[in-house]
Design a protein around this motif. Sequence first.
Motif, PDB file in Angstrom:
ATOM      1  N   TYR A 299       0.841  -1.192   0.000  1.00  0.00           N
ATOM      2  CA  TYR A 299       0.000   0.000   0.000  1.00  0.00           C
ATOM      3  C   TYR A 299       0.876   1.241   0.000  1.00  0.00           C
ATOM      4  CZ  TYR A 299       1.437   0.031   4.894  1.00  0.00           C
ATOM      5  OH  TYR A 299       2.204   0.027   6.030  1.00  0.00           O
ATOM      6  N   TYR A 300       0.264   2.383  -0.310  1.00  0.00           N
ATOM      7  CA  TYR A 300       0.888   3.644   0.070  1.00  0.00           C
ATOM      8  C   TYR A 300      -0.050   4.360   1.015  1.00  0.00           C
ATOM      9  CZ  TYR A 300      -1.794   6.245  -3.601  1.00  0.00           C
ATOM     10  OH  TYR A 300      -2.753   6.802  -4.400  1.00  0.00           O
ATOM     11  N   ILE A 301       0.500   5.244   1.816  1.00  0.00           N
ATOM     12  CA  ILE A 301      -0.272   5.887   2.869  1.00  0.00           C
ATOM     13  C   ILE A 301      -1.085   7.044   2.296  1.00  0.00           C
ATOM     14  CG2 ILE A 301      -0.095   7.245   4.990  1.00  0.00           C
ATOM     15  CD1 ILE A 301       2.244   5.445   5.799  1.00  0.00           C
ATOM     16  N   ASP A 302      -2.369   6.989   2.520  1.00  0.00           N
ATOM     17  CA  ASP A 302      -3.300   8.013   2.036  1.00  0.00           C
ATOM     18  C   ASP A 302      -3.282   9.252   2.934  1.00  0.00           C
ATOM     19  OD1 ASP A 302      -4.492   6.480  -0.109  1.00  0.00           O
ATOM     20  OD2 ASP A 302      -5.371   5.237   1.451  1.00  0.00           O
ATOM     21  N   PRO A 303      -3.761  10.369   2.419  1.00  0.00           N
ATOM     22  CA  PRO A 303      -4.419  10.541   1.120  1.00  0.00           C
ATOM     23  C   PRO A 303      -3.493  10.994  -0.005  1.00  0.00           C
ATOM     24  CG  PRO A 303      -4.789  12.503   2.424  1.00  0.00           C
ATOM     25  CD  PRO A 303      -3.991  11.552   3.297  1.00  0.00           C
ATOM     26  N   SER A 355      -3.541  12.896  -6.024  1.00  0.00           N
ATOM     27  CA  SER A 355      -3.661  13.270  -4.614  1.00  0.00           C
ATOM     28  C   SER A 355      -4.343  14.638  -4.464  1.00  0.00           C
ATOM     29  CB  SER A 355      -2.277  13.341  -3.981  1.00  0.00           C
ATOM     30  OG  SER A 355      -1.565  12.138  -4.177  1.00  0.00           O
ATOM     31  N   PRO A 356      -5.092  14.834  -3.369  1.00  0.00           N
ATOM     32  CA  PRO A 356      -5.451  13.864  -2.327  1.00  0.00           C
ATOM     33  C   PRO A 356      -6.558  12.940  -2.797  1.00  0.00           C
ATOM     34  CG  PRO A 356      -6.461  15.963  -1.846  1.00  0.00           C
ATOM     35  CD  PRO A 356      -5.619  16.189  -3.059  1.00  0.00           C
ATOM     36  N   ASN A 357      -6.463  11.672  -2.448  1.00  0.00           N
ATOM     37  CA  ASN A 357      -7.415  10.707  -2.987  1.00  0.00           C
ATOM     38  C   ASN A 357      -8.632  10.493  -2.099  1.00  0.00           C
ATOM     39  OD1 ASN A 357      -6.560   9.009  -0.923  1.00  0.00           O
ATOM     40  ND2 ASN A 357      -5.122   7.915  -2.228  1.00  0.00           N
ATOM     41  N   ASP A 358      -8.720  11.198  -0.965  1.00  0.00           N
ATOM     42  CA  ASP A 358      -9.924  11.072  -0.143  1.00  0.00           C
ATOM     43  C   ASP A 358     -10.889  12.235  -0.354  1.00  0.00           C
ATOM     44  OD1 ASP A 358      -8.424  13.005   1.115  1.00  0.00           O
ATOM     45  OD2 ASP A 358      -8.659  12.181   3.135  1.00  0.00           O
ATOM     46  N   SER A 359     -10.505  13.176  -1.228  1.00  0.00           N
ATOM     47  CA  SER A 359     -11.397  14.280  -1.574  1.00  0.00           C
ATOM     48  C   SER A 359     -11.272  14.535  -3.071  1.00  0.00           C
ATOM     49  CB  SER A 359     -11.082  15.530  -0.731  1.00  0.00           C
ATOM     50  OG  SER A 359      -9.714  15.866  -0.810  1.00  0.00           O
TER      51      SER A 359
END
Length: 499
Positions: A299-303, A355-359
Amino acid sequence: MKTATFRRATAAAACAVAFAASTVLSGSAMATTAATPSTPVVFPAVEGQLMSYVVNAKVANANKTKEVVKAVEAAGGVAVQQWPEIGVVIVQSESANFRSDILKYGYSTVESVGATRTIPVAEGTPAGIPVPWQKAMAPRSKQLAKSDLLYGDATFDGVAADPRETEQWDMVQIKADQAHQLTDGSRNVLVGVLDSGIDPNHPDLKANIDVAASVNCTNAGRPDTSPTGWNPTTSSHGTHVAGIIGAARNGVGIVGVAPNVRMASVKVVNDAGSIYPEYAICGFMWAGMKGMDVTNNSYYIDPLEFWCNDQPDQAAVRVAVERAVNWSTKQGVVHAAAAGNSSYDLSNKTTDNASPNDSTPIARGINNQCKDIPTELDGVVTVSSTDQAGKLSSFSNRGLNSIAVAAPGSRILSTLPNNSYGLLSGTSMASPHVAGVLALMKSQHPGWAPKKLISELQKQAQNHICMPSATPVGAACVGTLDNNSYYGEGISDALAAVL
């Protein structure tokens, strides 16, 4: 739906699975010349919204950590988890001014503070922690991450009645089939699978899961040792990775690289497919505390795909993760990690569009001082992916002095939940091959420390010429037979590891 956490391939192979990668060499081999500043990423804080932070103490000890906690409370936050061994506190706050206030109240003890997400904390505050806010958190809908789809025309297969080792070309490529003539590994060796959980009832895995050493770290970064907390929920990824490392030799299904070692399920992936910094920190610390020998990190660390040290929030997160990795390494844990599926040159960073992948992702400029974490942290083995022909997989990241070794990652047969088997592709599949080789090596040489294990792993790797990739990856292979941008120091060799 997320598109970045599990290390992904290019659009042509969008279903490839893999979590972030790391490196043995890249941390020290990064360019040291002045770099163009990276484009800032906004980590918003809105009054009344629950956000998550890492707060790093200037000195890592219990007393200083207690002082940091006092400053956290004064700044309007709560300490969700304390890691006094490394001077890191995981914090939640609804105050829009928390970052500035913690530096004011903790001026003598706080080194840095960084937000870990660009969105509010969906899981809320863990039970039992008194908080000044008492709002019910909206339940997060469960969904399969895009990375959990199968690659190309792969399909889930039914339970096999007979062993399927003849289908495991990957074991032949790394000479695991020959290594198994000498050893299947030792029960004294414990491998931490930092992932989305392992199916506890799979016939090829059940006997090798160390339940007592397993944990769920997705409860806001606080270890959850409940009996089923570490089980998979929405993702098959961790079960597939675990089979590559240690599927048992039991006359059923497949055989892993190290089929006699124990594995711990360390769940660091939430139901939306995210691995936030506090989850990974918990995972690394747990590995060190439980005396694990090896961890796999697909994995890579989000986000963010790349964390830049010229941005305050990003720099603070990097410090916290580095402290956790370094501490666990000092406890004797060696870490393998996936190089990533973006067909990216880790030694020549210029842009990041994911990035950011959570928004909402932005197109941002980056430089070689920006790191894919835990991918490019010192002491972490970065693994690129090969196909059955021995070529670099089309989706695999690469980079001269960024890749440590290579291993099979294209269309790998392994275990899946509900007693099934299937093919998945990605550097997520390459990294556990190397974790398995390290486990075999540790079985044969129990006194070897992480540094020795890594040096021998690279020394023993099968040198590989710069073969053209299966499909264009955007950059030619550069380097020598002994060390190049596609294979690092070569394809990992399980037989050499046990001789």
